[in-house]
Scaffold this active site. Structure first.
Site, PDB file in Angstrom:
ATOM      1  N   TYR A   9      51.904  26.857  92.888  1.00 38.44           N
ATOM      2  CA  TYR A   9      52.735  27.118  91.708  1.00 38.44           C
ATOM      3  C   TYR A   9      52.121  26.464  90.472  1.00 38.44           C
ATOM      4  O   TYR A   9      52.069  27.053  89.407  1.00 38.44           O
ATOM      5  CB  TYR A   9      54.147  26.582  91.934  1.00 38.44           C
ATOM      6  CG  TYR A   9      55.119  26.957  90.842  1.00 38.44           C
ATOM      7  CD1 TYR A   9      55.768  28.182  90.848  1.00 38.44           C
ATOM      8  CD2 TYR A   9      55.373  26.080  89.789  1.00 38.44           C
ATOM      9  CE1 TYR A   9      56.641  28.543  89.838  1.00 38.44           C
ATOM     10  CE2 TYR A   9      56.254  26.426  88.776  1.00 38.44           C
ATOM     11  CZ  TYR A   9      56.887  27.654  88.809  1.00 38.44           C
ATOM     12  OH  TYR A   9      57.758  28.008  87.807  1.00 38.44           O
ATOM     13  N   PHE A  25      49.176  49.585  68.426  1.00 41.40           N
ATOM     14  CA  PHE A  25      49.217  50.051  69.797  1.00 41.40           C
ATOM     15  C   PHE A  25      50.703  50.167  70.167  1.00 41.40           C
ATOM     16  O   PHE A  25      51.521  49.438  69.613  1.00 41.40           O
ATOM     17  CB  PHE A  25      48.463  49.091  70.731  1.00 41.40           C
ATOM     18  CG  PHE A  25      48.457  49.569  72.153  1.00 41.40           C
ATOM     19  CD1 PHE A  25      47.737  50.700  72.500  1.00 41.40           C
ATOM     20  CD2 PHE A  25      49.200  48.927  73.127  1.00 41.40           C
ATOM     21  CE1 PHE A  25      47.755  51.179  73.801  1.00 41.40           C
ATOM     22  CE2 PHE A  25      49.213  49.395  74.430  1.00 41.40           C
ATOM     23  CZ  PHE A  25      48.496  50.522  74.773  1.00 41.40           C
ATOM     24  N   THR A  26      51.032  51.077  71.058  1.00 44.90           N
ATOM     25  CA  THR A  26      52.451  51.394  71.333  1.00 44.90           C
ATOM     26  C   THR A  26      53.288  50.147  71.621  1.00 44.90           C
ATOM     27  O   THR A  26      54.306  49.913  70.962  1.00 44.90           O
ATOM     28  CB  THR A  26      52.557  52.352  72.531  1.00 44.90           C
ATOM     29  OG1 THR A  26      51.751  51.840  73.593  1.00 44.90           O
ATOM     30  CG2 THR A  26      52.089  53.753  72.176  1.00 44.90           C
ATOM     31  N   ASP A  59      43.007  41.528  69.249  1.00 44.07           N
ATOM     32  CA  ASP A  59      43.377  42.171  70.518  1.00 44.07           C
ATOM     33  C   ASP A  59      42.064  42.607  71.172  1.00 44.07           C
ATOM     34  O   ASP A  59      41.420  43.556  70.728  1.00 44.07           O
ATOM     35  CB  ASP A  59      44.295  43.369  70.259  1.00 44.07           C
ATOM     36  CG  ASP A  59      44.698  44.071  71.556  1.00 44.07           C
ATOM     37  OD1 ASP A  59      44.063  43.834  72.600  1.00 44.07           O
ATOM     38  OD2 ASP A  59      45.658  44.864  71.525  1.00 44.07           O
ATOM     39  N   LYS A 102      42.176  45.837  81.598  1.00 43.94           N
ATOM     40  CA  LYS A 102      41.002  46.503  81.018  1.00 43.94           C
ATOM     41  C   LYS A 102      39.827  45.531  80.962  1.00 43.94           C
ATOM     42  O   LYS A 102      38.824  45.741  81.614  1.00 43.94           O
ATOM     43  CB  LYS A 102      41.354  47.028  79.629  1.00 43.94           C
ATOM     44  CG  LYS A 102      42.407  48.124  79.703  1.00 43.94           C
ATOM     45  CD  LYS A 102      43.393  48.032  78.589  1.00 43.94           C
ATOM     46  CE  LYS A 102      44.516  49.044  78.803  1.00 43.94           C
ATOM     47  NZ  LYS A 102      45.396  49.110  77.655  1.00 43.94           N
ATOM     48  N   ARG A 133      48.536  61.432  73.210  1.00 40.40           N
ATOM     49  CA  ARG A 133      48.521  60.399  72.188  1.00 40.40           C
ATOM     50  C   ARG A 133      48.742  61.097  70.855  1.00 40.40           C
ATOM     51  O   ARG A 133      47.826  61.391  70.120  1.00 40.40           O
ATOM     52  CB  ARG A 133      47.190  59.625  72.180  1.00 40.40           C
ATOM     53  CG  ARG A 133      46.912  58.837  73.445  1.00 40.40           C
ATOM     54  CD  ARG A 133      47.550  57.451  73.507  1.00 40.40           C
ATOM     55  NE  ARG A 133      48.966  57.412  73.841  1.00 40.40           N
ATOM     56  CZ  ARG A 133      49.567  56.341  74.356  1.00 40.40           C
ATOM     57  NH1 ARG A 133      48.893  55.243  74.615  1.00 40.40           N
ATOM     58  NH2 ARG A 133      50.845  56.344  74.593  1.00 40.40           N
ATOM     59  N   PHE A 139      57.696  58.428  75.542  1.00 40.51           N
ATOM     60  CA  PHE A 139      56.579  59.087  76.240  1.00 40.51           C
ATOM     61  C   PHE A 139      56.450  58.622  77.683  1.00 40.51           C
ATOM     62  O   PHE A 139      55.897  59.322  78.518  1.00 40.51           O
ATOM     63  CB  PHE A 139      55.258  58.873  75.488  1.00 40.51           C
ATOM     64  CG  PHE A 139      54.827  57.427  75.399  1.00 40.51           C
ATOM     65  CD1 PHE A 139      55.274  56.614  74.376  1.00 40.51           C
ATOM     66  CD2 PHE A 139      53.973  56.892  76.351  1.00 40.51           C
ATOM     67  CE1 PHE A 139      54.892  55.285  74.296  1.00 40.51           C
ATOM     68  CE2 PHE A 139      53.577  55.563  76.286  1.00 40.51           C
ATOM     69  CZ  PHE A 139      54.039  54.755  75.249  1.00 40.51           C
TER      70      PHE A 139
HETATM   71  C1  LIG Z   1      46.361  48.475  77.086  1.00 39.81           C
HETATM   72  C2  LIG Z   1      46.401  47.776  75.828  1.00 39.81           C
HETATM   73  C3  LIG Z   1      47.371  46.807  75.577  1.00 39.81           C
HETATM   74  C4  LIG Z   1      48.470  46.470  76.566  1.00 39.81           C
HETATM   75  O1  LIG Z   1      47.937  45.994  77.763  1.00 39.81           O
HETATM   76  P1  LIG Z   1      48.714  46.180  79.161  1.00 39.81           P
HETATM   77  O2  LIG Z   1      47.950  45.340  80.124  1.00 39.81           O
HETATM   78  O3  LIG Z   1      48.677  47.640  79.499  1.00 39.81           O
HETATM   79  O4  LIG Z   1      50.098  45.690  78.963  1.00 39.81           O
HETATM   80  C5  LIG Z   1      47.341  46.175  74.346  1.00 39.81           C
HETATM   81  N1  LIG Z   1      46.408  46.478  73.435  1.00 39.81           N
HETATM   82  C6  LIG Z   1      45.465  47.409  73.640  1.00 39.81           C
HETATM   83  C7  LIG Z   1      44.454  47.699  72.587  1.00 39.81           C
HETATM   84  C8  LIG Z   1      45.426  48.095  74.839  1.00 39.81           C
HETATM   85  O5  LIG Z   1      44.495  49.035  75.033  1.00 39.81           O
END
Ligand SMILES: *Cc1c(COP(=O)(O)O)cnc(C)c1O
Length: 482
Positions: free
Chosen positions: A80, A132-133, A223, A266, A389, A455
């Protein structure tokens, strides 16, 4: 710097890895694909994977791991608090960005949630090249707003500009002067930009943005979710960086920005996320939210196995052959589709190949979701699952009217190291067939429309029987073929 060239001059995305474990995929007949699309409410998010041949919805959490990552998972130290795994990952991120502090989160949006809760107050404005969404949804949920300052060229679908994700610095200066630093929660650079085609941001632009923030006393945030592709473009398109070691570039980023966050779904090819900073005061302000939302500070909602794999994945991001894989496949498909006359976003960026639904389906009005219709049609034509998109991914305005998107795109994402050249050929074949038969495709309308992030769960129906007509044309042209 491209690894291998061919005598024929053809552009061939050569894999610099070999498959050691594979997953069987399934290609259903076109009639079944149509029915599956209908059952999924014409929303590709709601398809079941067993109905999908090529899953190009996203690059999030579906990238292929290396054997070294798999091996590292076995030595995970489950605890933990205070696990060795955490310290190995912390060290890997210190080596990568040159930053001292690390907060783990379960994915990228969770890092955004921590940031938004720490820095966004009602009435504040976050400046960014593009939203970003999840970023925008979290900021607006807390009463803040988002202002996009991407260069004008960023919104041009067809271009030969190398860095379409760059900030318009003149507008940034003007907005800082107009709003004043107190009203600005932070300036966020998304490198590369997800929603406008995975287009990269140059090192020169990031330096300029960070310098302005420093001067005005505004928090700068990077980001870095799509940084692997962006690094490839900095190396290959920005002359000044061509000879620089990748680690030299990532460490400069660590110095430039006050806070860096990322989706490790990613960056690093696992399932997780995190925030790094060099600033102890900022670290302390954000820290309290991690045990509250995510988990204790030494795991943050991630499994220790994924953390071990991330420590290795981060290191592998400094290998040019590794980070080249997505961009070369995106380029191969983009060039193939361009040569067949299919409208796509150019130049090829990272993340995926982006079909331009505005032009592909010119006859569909924007409030009938041309990009949503195209994503559905691509699935029916080839069992290929892409992501809308465009307007469908926007949120309605407070008065209920549609927020029409600036671009109507269908993204065919390339999860890292998953697909091969024969897949590229197949996609190009089916998508170009669809383009020739585009007049058959019609629009969509909602039958179930959630208020936020519609979406993800929204359900739609076609405005007429176009899916049946598309299937008939497919049978006419392809006979018994799948
Ligand atoms: C995918 C993504 C996110 C969010 O990441 P998740 O791991 O899917 O929550 C934030 N910013 C960018 C640019 C992304 O491509």
């Amino acid at each position: 710097m491209e690894t291998v060239t061919f005598r024929s001059g053809a552009y061939v995305p050569l894999e610099m890895h070999k498959a050691r474990i594979v997953q069987r995929v399934n290609l259903e007949p076109v009639e079944r694909r149509r029915d599956a699309m209908a059952e999924a409410g014409f929303n590709t998010f709601l398809l079941k994977n067993r109905e999908v041949f090529l899953d190009m919805l996203t690059d999030s959490g579906v990238n292929a791991m290396s054997i070294e990552q798999q091996a590292a998972m076995l030595r995970a130290d489950d605890s933990y608090a205070g696990s060795e795994t955490f310290f190995r990952l912390e060290q890997a991120l210190q080596d990568f960005f040159g930053t001292r502090f690390f907060l783990p989160t379960h994915q990228g949006r969770a890092a955004e949630n921590v940031l938004a809760n720490t820095f966004v107050s009602p009435g504040s404005v976050a400046l960014m090249n593009f939203h970003f969404t999840t970023t925008k949804a979290l900021i607006t949920l807390l009463g803040g707003s988002v202002l996009e300052l991407v260069s004008e060229a960023g919104l041009e679908i067809e271009s030969d500009l190398a860095f379409k994700g760059d900030f318009d610095l003149t507008r940034l200066d003007a907005e800082i002067a107009r709003l004043g630093p107190e009203k600005i929660s932070f300036v966020r650079v998304e490198a590369g930009t997800n929603l406008i085609g995975g287009q990269p941001v140059s090192m020169a632009n990031m330096r300029a943005v960070a310098a302005r923030c420093k001067e005005a006393g505004i928090l700068s945030v990077l980001d870095a979710s799509l940084l692997a592709d962006n690094l490839y473009f900095i190396k290959t398109r920005e002359a000044e960086c061509a000879e620089r070691a990748l680690v030299d570039i990532t460490r400069e980023l660590g110095q430039l920005f006050d806070v860096i966050y990322f989706s490790a779904r990613k960056l690093g090819c696992v399932r997780g996320g995190g925030i790094v900073t060099n600033d102890e005061e900022l670290y302390r302000r954000m820290r309290g939210f991690v045990p509250l939302f995510e988990g204790f500070l030494t795991y943050g909602g991630m499994s220790v196995r994924e953390m071990e794999a991330l420590a290795v994945g981060i290191q592998e991001t400094l290998d040019f052959d590794v980070i080249s894989q997505t961009p070369i496949f995106v380029r191969a498909l983009t060039e193939e589709l361009t040569s067949l006359g299919v409208p796509v976003v150019t130049p090829a960026g990272g993340l995926g190949c982006h079909l331009n639904a505005f032009k592909f389906l010119e006859h569909i009005p924007q409030d009938e979701y041309p990009a949503g219709a195209l994503a559905a049609a691509v699935f029916i034509a080839g069992g290929i699952r892409g992501m809308e998109r465009g307007t469908l991914s926007e949120q309605r305005n407070p008065d209920g009217s549609e927020q029409l998107a600036e671009m109507e795109l269908v993204r065919l994402a390339f999860p890292k190291r998953v697909f091969t050249l024969s897949h590229v050929k197949y996609i190009a074949d089916r998508v170009s067939w669809l383009f020739e038969n585009r007049a058959l495709v019609g629009g969509l309308r909602f039958v179930e429309e959630p208020e936020t992030l519609r979406f993800f769960f929204g359900r739609l129906v076609p405005v007429n029987d176009w899916p049946d007509r598309l299937v008939a044309a497919f049978r006419r042209d392809f006979g018994d073929s799948l």
